[in-house]
Scaffold this motif. Structure first.
Motif, PDB file in Angstrom:
ATOM      1  N   GLY A 139      11.233   7.062  27.587  1.00  0.00           N
ATOM      2  CA  GLY A 139      10.458   6.252  28.518  1.00  0.00           C
ATOM      3  C   GLY A 139       9.026   5.990  28.098  1.00  0.00           C
ATOM      4  O   GLY A 139       8.213   5.519  28.892  1.00  0.00           O
ATOM      5  N   THR A 140       8.713   6.306  26.848  1.00  0.00           N
ATOM      6  CA  THR A 140       7.341   6.084  26.376  1.00  0.00           C
ATOM      7  C   THR A 140       7.175   4.648  25.896  1.00  0.00           C
ATOM      8  O   THR A 140       8.141   3.974  25.567  1.00  0.00           O
ATOM      9  N   THR A 141       5.924   4.209  25.841  1.00  0.00           N
ATOM     10  CA  THR A 141       5.629   2.894  25.289  1.00  0.00           C
ATOM     11  C   THR A 141       5.856   2.963  23.783  1.00  0.00           C
ATOM     12  O   THR A 141       5.395   3.914  23.139  1.00  0.00           O
ATOM     13  N   PRO A 142       6.563   1.999  23.199  1.00  0.00           N
ATOM     14  CA  PRO A 142       6.798   2.045  21.746  1.00  0.00           C
ATOM     15  C   PRO A 142       5.477   2.099  20.959  1.00  0.00           C
ATOM     16  O   PRO A 142       4.504   1.439  21.324  1.00  0.00           O
ATOM     17  N   LYS A 143       5.466   2.938  19.927  1.00  0.00           N
ATOM     18  CA  LYS A 143       4.291   3.057  19.059  1.00  0.00           C
ATOM     19  C   LYS A 143       4.630   2.425  17.715  1.00  0.00           C
ATOM     20  O   LYS A 143       5.655   2.746  17.124  1.00  0.00           O
ATOM     21  N   HIS A 144       3.764   1.553  17.247  1.00  0.00           N
ATOM     22  CA  HIS A 144       3.955   0.924  15.938  1.00  0.00           C
ATOM     23  C   HIS A 144       3.146   1.714  14.916  1.00  0.00           C
ATOM     24  O   HIS A 144       1.952   1.952  15.113  1.00  0.00           O
ATOM     25  N   VAL A 145       3.823   2.122  13.838  1.00  0.00           N
ATOM     26  CA  VAL A 145       3.170   2.969  12.829  1.00  0.00           C
ATOM     27  C   VAL A 145       3.508   2.490  11.422  1.00  0.00           C
ATOM     28  O   VAL A 145       4.447   1.733  11.209  1.00  0.00           O
ATOM     29  N   ASP A 201       0.818  -1.221   0.000  1.00  0.00           N
ATOM     30  CA  ASP A 201       0.000   0.000   0.000  1.00  0.00           C
ATOM     31  C   ASP A 201       0.849   1.267   0.000  1.00  0.00           C
ATOM     32  O   ASP A 201       0.330   2.367   0.188  1.00  0.00           O
ATOM     33  N   GLY A 202       2.171   1.118  -0.176  1.00  0.00           N
ATOM     34  CA  GLY A 202       3.047   2.291  -0.239  1.00  0.00           C
ATOM     35  C   GLY A 202       3.448   2.824   1.126  1.00  0.00           C
ATOM     36  O   GLY A 202       3.903   3.960   1.238  1.00  0.00           O
ATOM     37  N   GLN A 203       3.267   2.018   2.173  1.00  0.00           N
ATOM     38  CA  GLN A 203       3.629   2.424   3.530  1.00  0.00           C
ATOM     39  C   GLN A 203       4.873   1.654   3.980  1.00  0.00           C
ATOM     40  O   GLN A 203       5.170   0.589   3.442  1.00  0.00           O
ATOM     41  N   VAL A 204       5.584   2.197   4.962  1.00  0.00           N
ATOM     42  CA  VAL A 204       6.734   1.507   5.541  1.00  0.00           C
ATOM     43  C   VAL A 204       6.453   1.302   7.028  1.00  0.00           C
ATOM     44  O   VAL A 204       6.199   2.266   7.754  1.00  0.00           O
ATOM     45  N   PRO A 205       6.460   0.047   7.493  1.00  0.00           N
ATOM     46  CA  PRO A 205       6.261  -0.201   8.924  1.00  0.00           C
ATOM     47  C   PRO A 205       7.411   0.394   9.736  1.00  0.00           C
ATOM     48  O   PRO A 205       8.552   0.399   9.292  1.00  0.00           O
ATOM     49  N   GLY A 206       7.077   0.875  10.918  1.00  0.00           N
ATOM     50  CA  GLY A 206       8.101   1.439  11.784  1.00  0.00           C
ATOM     51  C   GLY A 206       7.677   1.405  13.235  1.00  0.00           C
ATOM     52  O   GLY A 206       6.524   1.093  13.555  1.00  0.00           O
ATOM     53  N   VAL A 207       8.614   1.725  14.099  1.00  0.00           N
ATOM     54  CA  VAL A 207       8.315   1.809  15.533  1.00  0.00           C
ATOM     55  C   VAL A 207       8.951   3.082  16.065  1.00  0.00           C
ATOM     56  O   VAL A 207      10.047   3.466  15.658  1.00  0.00           O
ATOM     57  N   ILE A 208       8.221   3.766  16.962  1.00  0.00           N
ATOM     58  CA  ILE A 208       8.694   5.008  17.574  1.00  0.00           C
ATOM     59  C   ILE A 208       8.934   4.724  19.048  1.00  0.00           C
ATOM     60  O   ILE A 208       8.050   4.193  19.729  1.00  0.00           O
ATOM     61  N   TYR A 209      10.139   5.076  19.552  1.00  0.00           N
ATOM     62  CA  TYR A 209      10.430   4.833  20.960  1.00  0.00           C
ATOM     63  C   TYR A 209      11.320   5.936  21.506  1.00  0.00           C
ATOM     64  O   TYR A 209      11.848   6.763  20.767  1.00  0.00           O
ATOM     65  N   GLY A 210      11.479   5.934  22.818  1.00  0.00           N
ATOM     66  CA  GLY A 210      12.353   6.914  23.464  1.00  0.00           C
ATOM     67  C   GLY A 210      11.638   7.685  24.549  1.00  0.00           C
ATOM     68  O   GLY A 210      10.408   7.692  24.640  1.00  0.00           O
TER      69      GLY A 210
END
Length: 195
Positions: free
Chosen positions: A36-42, A25-34
């Motif tokens: 002390g936050t809970t990692p976000k999957h985007v 679909d033209g998207q790239v899976p990723g994860v956001i962290y740092g």
């Protein structure tokens, strides 16, 4: 360094199948962290991300649909081994004014002293600590007139204001070497015949 604005959506489905569908679909899976936050999957818009990543240590403002905006830098990038397309990206949350440690590419300029000397690059990038919103895109070093035996260490690099080395200053970055004398073709042929 200016921010690149990209859009993203929170990822709720996980696994290889969901990741493949996102890439189709033209998207790239990723994860956001740092921080002390809970990692976000985007899932991040693929083309915009690919263009943004042409700049090393790019500062990205991710507009996550329904979840606000995060200021991030890419920390780990995974690519397809053959197609070289993006398959996954890890993002590190940064705050304005915060210092981060990143690898910055080293770029040379100038000509070596006349002769058949060669420039050997020992490090293509150097770890530095800089403010998250002022990360240098590259560090330029002059090799003008250097002769065989000369070397440039990390402490010799001219860093932008507010940027400090995150490696030992004695770490060699570049060195000038004299070319190795090649064995005459006749001798090589004789050795080949004896073998």
């Amino acid at each position: 360094m200016s921010e690149v604005k990209l859009s993203a959506v929170t990822r709720t489905d996980f696994g290889k199948g969901a990741s493949r569908q996102a890439r189709r679909d033209g998207q790239v899976p990723g994860v956001i962290y740092g921080h002390g936050t809970t990692p976000k999957h985007v899932d991040v818009e693929g083309h915009g991300l690919m263009m943004a990543l042409k700049t090393p240590n790019v500062l990205i403002s991710l507009d996550i649909k329904g979840d606000g905006t995060e200021l991030v830098i890419p920390k780990a990038i995974q690519r397809h081994p053959v197609k070289r397309s993006l398959t996954h990206v890890d993002f590190l949350i940064v705050k304005k004014g915060e210092k981060v440690t990143v690898d910055v590419p080293v770029v040379t300029e100038g000509e070596l002293a006349p002769g058949a000397n060669m420039l050997e690059t020992l490090l293509t990038a150097v770890s530095v600590e800089a403010e998250a919103t002022h990360i240098p895109t590259e560090i330029t070093v002059s090799v003008e007139g250097l002769e065989a035996g000369a070397s440039i260490h990390a402490k010799d690099l001219v860093l932008p204001a507010g940027t400090t080395l995150a490696v030992d200053g004695e770490t060699a970055v570049l060195q000038v070497v004299a070319p190795q004398a090649e064995e005459p073709a006749a001798e090589a042929a004789e050795e080949g015949a004896e073998a």
